[in-house]
Design a protein around this motif. Structure first.
Motif, PDB file in Angstrom:
ATOM      1  N   LYS A 158       0.840  -1.371   0.254  1.00  7.43           N
ATOM      2  CA  LYS A 158       0.071  -0.130  -0.241  1.00  7.43           C
ATOM      3  C   LYS A 158       0.785   1.236   0.001  1.00  7.43           C
ATOM      4  O   LYS A 158       0.507   2.365  -0.706  1.00  7.43           O
ATOM      5  CB  LYS A 158      -1.174  -0.190   1.305  1.00  7.43           C
ATOM      6  N   GLU A 159       1.898   1.242   0.655  1.00  7.82           N
ATOM      7  CA  GLU A 159       2.567   2.504   1.003  1.00  7.82           C
ATOM      8  C   GLU A 159       3.280   2.936  -0.327  1.00  7.82           C
ATOM      9  O   GLU A 159       3.447   4.060  -0.632  1.00  7.82           O
ATOM     10  CB  GLU A 159       3.710   2.324   2.059  1.00  7.82           C
ATOM     11  N   ILE A 213      -6.228   0.218  -6.992  1.00 12.60           N
ATOM     12  CA  ILE A 213      -6.854   1.635  -6.970  1.00 12.60           C
ATOM     13  C   ILE A 213      -8.132   1.360  -6.010  1.00 12.60           C
ATOM     14  O   ILE A 213      -8.522   1.880  -5.257  1.00 12.60           O
ATOM     15  CB  ILE A 213      -7.118   2.097  -8.307  1.00 12.60           C
ATOM     16  N   ASP A 214      -8.840   0.208  -6.331  1.00 11.94           N
ATOM     17  CA  ASP A 214      -9.955  -0.390  -5.744  1.00 11.94           C
ATOM     18  C   ASP A 214      -9.634  -0.816  -4.070  1.00 11.94           C
ATOM     19  O   ASP A 214     -10.489  -0.376  -3.258  1.00 11.94           O
ATOM     20  CB  ASP A 214     -10.697  -1.519  -6.348  1.00 11.94           C
ATOM     21  N   ALA A 215      -8.458  -1.474  -3.916  1.00 10.07           N
ATOM     22  CA  ALA A 215      -8.417  -2.127  -2.679  1.00 10.07           C
ATOM     23  C   ALA A 215      -7.851  -0.941  -1.679  1.00 10.07           C
ATOM     24  O   ALA A 215      -8.012  -0.998  -0.452  1.00 10.07           O
ATOM     25  CB  ALA A 215      -7.094  -2.899  -2.685  1.00 10.07           C
ATOM     26  N   TYR A 216      -7.122   0.280  -2.329  1.00 12.93           N
ATOM     27  CA  TYR A 216      -6.769   1.227  -1.327  1.00 12.93           C
ATOM     28  C   TYR A 216      -7.797   2.627  -1.369  1.00 12.93           C
ATOM     29  O   TYR A 216      -7.428   3.535  -1.071  1.00 12.93           O
ATOM     30  CB  TYR A 216      -5.363   1.902  -1.599  1.00 12.93           C
ATOM     31  N   GLY A 217      -8.891   2.291  -1.690  1.00  7.33           N
ATOM     32  CA  GLY A 217     -10.122   3.329  -1.789  1.00  7.33           C
ATOM     33  C   GLY A 217      -9.661   4.568  -2.571  1.00  7.33           C
ATOM     34  O   GLY A 217     -10.354   5.657  -2.348  1.00  7.33           O
ATOM     35  N   LEU A 218      -9.292   4.299  -3.738  1.00  4.99           N
ATOM     36  CA  LEU A 218      -8.860   5.526  -4.500  1.00  4.99           C
ATOM     37  C   LEU A 218      -9.749   5.891  -5.947  1.00  4.99           C
ATOM     38  O   LEU A 218      -9.470   6.535  -6.608  1.00  4.99           O
ATOM     39  CB  LEU A 218      -7.380   5.309  -5.218  1.00  4.99           C
ATOM     40  N   ARG A 219     -10.693   4.571  -6.030  1.00  2.00           N
ATOM     41  CA  ARG A 219     -11.766   4.744  -7.163  1.00  2.00           C
ATOM     42  C   ARG A 219     -12.292   6.167  -7.324  1.00  2.00           C
ATOM     43  O   ARG A 219     -12.377   6.680  -8.425  1.00  2.00           O
ATOM     44  CB  ARG A 219     -12.524   3.580  -7.345  1.00  2.00           C
ATOM     45  N   GLU A 220     -12.963   6.437  -6.427  1.00  2.19           N
ATOM     46  CA  GLU A 220     -13.696   8.001  -6.438  1.00  2.19           C
ATOM     47  C   GLU A 220     -12.664   8.988  -6.645  1.00  2.19           C
ATOM     48  O   GLU A 220     -13.106  10.075  -7.502  1.00  2.19           O
ATOM     49  CB  GLU A 220     -14.489   8.227  -5.164  1.00  2.19           C
ATOM     50  N   ASP A 221     -11.549   8.965  -6.122  1.00  4.30           N
ATOM     51  CA  ASP A 221     -10.566  10.172  -6.227  1.00  4.30           C
ATOM     52  C   ASP A 221     -10.126  10.041  -7.979  1.00  4.30           C
ATOM     53  O   ASP A 221     -10.087  11.292  -8.338  1.00  4.30           O
ATOM     54  CB  ASP A 221      -9.223   9.865  -5.508  1.00  4.30           C
ATOM     55  N   ILE A 222     -10.009   8.840  -8.227  1.00  2.00           N
ATOM     56  CA  ILE A 222      -9.461   9.057  -9.949  1.00  2.00           C
ATOM     57  C   ILE A 222     -10.532   9.482 -10.786  1.00  2.00           C
ATOM     58  O   ILE A 222     -10.043  10.213 -11.823  1.00  2.00           O
ATOM     59  CB  ILE A 222      -8.762   7.583 -10.007  1.00  2.00           C
ATOM     60  N   THR A 223     -11.897   9.026 -10.468  1.00  2.00           N
ATOM     61  CA  THR A 223     -12.871   9.395 -11.202  1.00  2.00           C
ATOM     62  C   THR A 223     -12.890  10.882 -11.176  1.00  2.00           C
ATOM     63  O   THR A 223     -13.586  11.615 -12.540  1.00  2.00           O
ATOM     64  CB  THR A 223     -14.209   8.881 -10.856  1.00  2.00           C
ATOM     65  N   GLU A 224     -12.978  11.457 -10.089  1.00  2.00           N
ATOM     66  CA  GLU A 224     -13.132  12.802  -9.817  1.00  2.00           C
ATOM     67  C   GLU A 224     -11.868  13.583 -10.728  1.00  2.00           C
ATOM     68  O   GLU A 224     -12.111  14.765 -11.274  1.00  2.00           O
ATOM     69  CB  GLU A 224     -12.950  13.515  -8.408  1.00  2.00           C
ATOM     70  N   LEU A 225     -10.576  13.082 -10.758  1.00  9.44           N
ATOM     71  CA  LEU A 225      -9.515  13.472 -11.399  1.00  9.44           C
ATOM     72  C   LEU A 225      -9.758  13.829 -12.988  1.00  9.44           C
ATOM     73  O   LEU A 225      -9.458  14.678 -13.657  1.00  9.44           O
ATOM     74  CB  LEU A 225      -8.184  12.767 -11.102  1.00  9.44           C
ATOM     75  N   VAL A 226     -10.484  12.590 -13.388  1.00  8.25           N
ATOM     76  CA  VAL A 226     -10.843  12.648 -14.763  1.00  8.25           C
ATOM     77  C   VAL A 226     -11.786  13.730 -15.112  1.00  8.25           C
ATOM     78  O   VAL A 226     -11.756  14.313 -16.202  1.00  8.25           O
ATOM     79  CB  VAL A 226     -11.461  11.211 -15.149  1.00  8.25           C
ATOM     80  N   LYS A 227     -12.646  14.038 -14.124  1.00  2.56           N
ATOM     81  CA  LYS A 227     -13.729  14.890 -14.459  1.00  2.56           C
ATOM     82  C   LYS A 227     -13.232  16.444 -14.137  1.00  2.56           C
ATOM     83  O   LYS A 227     -13.570  17.370 -14.884  1.00  2.56           O
ATOM     84  CB  LYS A 227     -14.832  15.015 -13.325  1.00  2.56           C
ATOM     85  N   LYS A 228     -12.092  16.450 -13.310  1.00  5.04           N
ATOM     86  CA  LYS A 228     -11.672  17.876 -13.050  1.00  5.04           C
ATOM     87  C   LYS A 228     -10.688  18.381 -14.017  1.00  5.04           C
ATOM     88  O   LYS A 228     -10.639  19.681 -14.207  1.00  5.04           O
ATOM     89  CB  LYS A 228     -11.083  17.858 -11.560  1.00  5.04           C
ATOM     90  N   PRO A 237      12.415   6.321  -6.992  1.00  6.37           N
ATOM     91  CA  PRO A 237      12.119   5.355  -6.013  1.00  6.37           C
ATOM     92  C   PRO A 237      10.653   5.491  -5.311  1.00  6.37           C
ATOM     93  O   PRO A 237      10.165   6.744  -5.337  1.00  6.37           O
ATOM     94  CB  PRO A 237      13.031   5.539  -5.074  1.00  6.37           C
ATOM     95  N   PRO A 238       9.979   4.572  -5.618  1.00  4.84           N
ATOM     96  CA  PRO A 238       8.456   4.745  -4.841  1.00  4.84           C
ATOM     97  C   PRO A 238       8.344   4.851  -3.433  1.00  4.84           C
ATOM     98  O   PRO A 238       7.798   4.103  -2.672  1.00  4.84           O
ATOM     99  CB  PRO A 238       7.926   3.300  -5.310  1.00  4.84           C
ATOM    100  N   VAL A 239       8.735   6.107  -2.803  1.00  6.93           N
ATOM    101  CA  VAL A 239       8.669   6.153  -1.606  1.00  6.93           C
ATOM    102  C   VAL A 239       8.185   7.753  -1.072  1.00  6.93           C
ATOM    103  O   VAL A 239       7.183   7.751  -0.428  1.00  6.93           O
ATOM    104  CB  VAL A 239      10.123   6.478  -0.931  1.00  6.93           C
ATOM    105  N   ASN A 240       8.523   8.859  -1.937  1.00  6.46           N
ATOM    106  CA  ASN A 240       8.110  10.225  -1.698  1.00  6.46           C
ATOM    107  C   ASN A 240       7.361  10.488  -2.860  1.00  6.46           C
ATOM    108  O   ASN A 240       7.923  10.781  -3.967  1.00  6.46           O
ATOM    109  CB  ASN A 240       9.274  11.074  -1.356  1.00  6.46           C
TER     110      ASN A 240
END
Length: 456
Positions: A277-278, A309-324, A391-394
């Motif tokens: 997740k991190e 995206i689904d497992a970490y609760g990001l689906r609504e966020d990415i949908t909003e990014l597409v709209k915005k 590196p996938p940290v920050n």
């Protein structure tokens, strides 16, 4: 595709084998989309030379976007589908058992010598080679020797300490990655591919090396240099084939807001990035920061990233990014055809990926690449200045590294993987088969000691 659990053999396959006067059966093993793309030029080259070619698909990837689209694109007709299923360990066991049976039938019933061609660091490669080796058949390892080179712990600690203190210098970081002394070997990432590729080498009778770096790697691991050839990478041949079809590409019809823009083309699918997740959150929010900075972003949702995206609760966020951000953000499924991928990445400002193959493809089409991992199993692209690690940290550091790479002329390096690669591989294999009869050899054969046998 049928969902029964049996191996599928095309109609009249065994009759065709029986009619063939060829001694060797060249078996091209495929499963994933990169497998198909990189093995296609070999399949076509062997067909052109009228060799006996058998195309075996494990069934691991079977939908149109990940398999049938590229099979159609490269004129490949599957002879046998092993129809594997289940969890990872079940797939390993199933390929070995099912392919084993095919090899036995070819060799014992039809008197053909199987010559399997396995690609890279895949599950298919590291199981097909076991089925072959345990029956005394050596494999041709296409893209052999690839190993992950990872900057050492001290390098990363200094990087993050400096970044948090506001002392990050992109140019200095980019230059530092050219220093071979910062790297160490032995990483298990990508997982399980680094395990897979190491497990293949002892069963290979011919090593088709993509770059000189990996001859050095295999020599360090004490493999026999007589069967190694630096030939380049077959993906270079695949790209040449795909370029002839770019005029029919519909990629920018799918993503019209990217057309003519210096966009970044993003694919994320590694288990270690998507299942932790991190790491995924750092990647996702790094991408989000780029979108919010009005960078043009095309993000393909692959199976693993969609799961995350689904497992970490990001689906609504990415949908909003597409709209915005309709003008600078495109989000969609994997492209079905290789020529569409090449169309997009050749016009992109940068490729952002955790894929090994895409690091190669970006170099070949001279597009800057950012690899979102801690190291790379295509380190030659980094040492040749075409690639940089994020590196996938920050999340902020990821965004900063990517933004500097977009359109960066220093990173647009000429193809390091050669051309006519499949022709070189087939030449190398056939020359050995013609002189030796087979690729698998015990030491008395390998060392040419049979002439000294004396049992009187």
């Amino acid at each position: 595709m049928s969902h029964d659990k049996q191996t599928h053999v095309r109609k009249n396959f065994w009759e065709d084998i029986e009619r063939s006067g060829k001694r060797h059966a060249h078996i091209i093993m495929i499963a994933t989309k990169p497998d198909i793309i990189k093995q296609a030029p070999l399949y076509l080259e062997l067909k052109k030379r009228k060799e006996l070619v058998v195309l075996i698909h494990t069934g691991q990837h079977y939908d149109y976007n990940l398999s049938h689209g590229v099979l159609w694109e490269f004129w490949m007709d599957v002879d046998i589908n092993l129809n594997i299923h289940g969890k990872l360990h079940e797939k390993y066991a199933m390929i070995i058992e099912r392919l084993w049976n095919i090899l036995i039938e070819l060799s014992e019933d039809y008197k053909k010598i199987p010559v399997p061609y396995v690609h890279g660091d895949t599950l298919t490669a590291t199981t097909a080679d076991k089925a072959a080796f345990l029956n005394k058949f050596a494999v041709v390892h296409v893209e052999a020797g690839i190993r992950t080179f990872t900057p050492k712990k001290e390098f990363f600690h200094e990087l993050f300490t400096n970044y948090e203190a506001g002392k990050f210098d992109w140019e200095k970081y980019y230059l530092s990655l050219q220093n071979k002394d910062i790297y160490e070997l032995g990483s298990i990432e990508p997982y399980p591919e680094q395990f897979d590729t190491r497990w293949i080498e002892p069963s290979a009778g011919y090593y088709a090396l993509p770059h000189e770096l990996y001859r050095k790697t295999l020599k360090r691991e004490w493999f026999s240099i007589e069967n190694m050839e630096v030939v380049g990478n077959t993906v270079a041949d695949a790209i040449e084939l795909s370029k002839t079809k770019i005029e029919s590409s519909q990629a920018f019809e799918l993503f019209p807001n990217m057309k003519g823009k210096p966009f970044i083309f993003i694919t994320i699918h590694r288990r270690e990035n998507c299942e932790k997740k991190e790491r995924f959150l750092a990647i996702y929010y790094g991408i989000k920061k780029l979108i919010e900075r009005w960078v043009y972003v095309c993000f393909l949702g692959l199976y693993a990233s969609e799961f995350a995206i689904d497992a970490y609760g990001l689906r609504e966020d990415i949908t909003e990014l597409v709209k915005k951000y309709p003008d600078n953000f495109a989000y969609g499924k994997a492209l079905a055809h290789h020529h569409e991928v090449i169309d997009m990445i050749s016009q992109a400002g940068a490729v952002v990926t955790d894929s090994g193959s895409m690091q190669e493809e970006a170099n070949i089409v001279e597009t800057p690449c950012v690899t979102i991992r801690f190291g790379s199993d295509r380190t030659e692209t980094i040492l040749e200045w075409a690639n940089i690690i994020a590196p996938p940290v920050n999340a902020s550091l990821i965004a900063d590294i990517v933004e500097w790479a977009i359109g960066n002329k220093k990173m647009k390096k000429k193809n390091i993987y050669g051309n006519n690669v499949s022709e070189k591989i087939v030449d190398g294999v056939l020359s050995r088969l013609n002189s030796q009869g087979k690729l698998f050899r015990f030491d008395d054969e390998r060392l040419d000691l049979e002439q000294y046998f004396n049992w009187k």
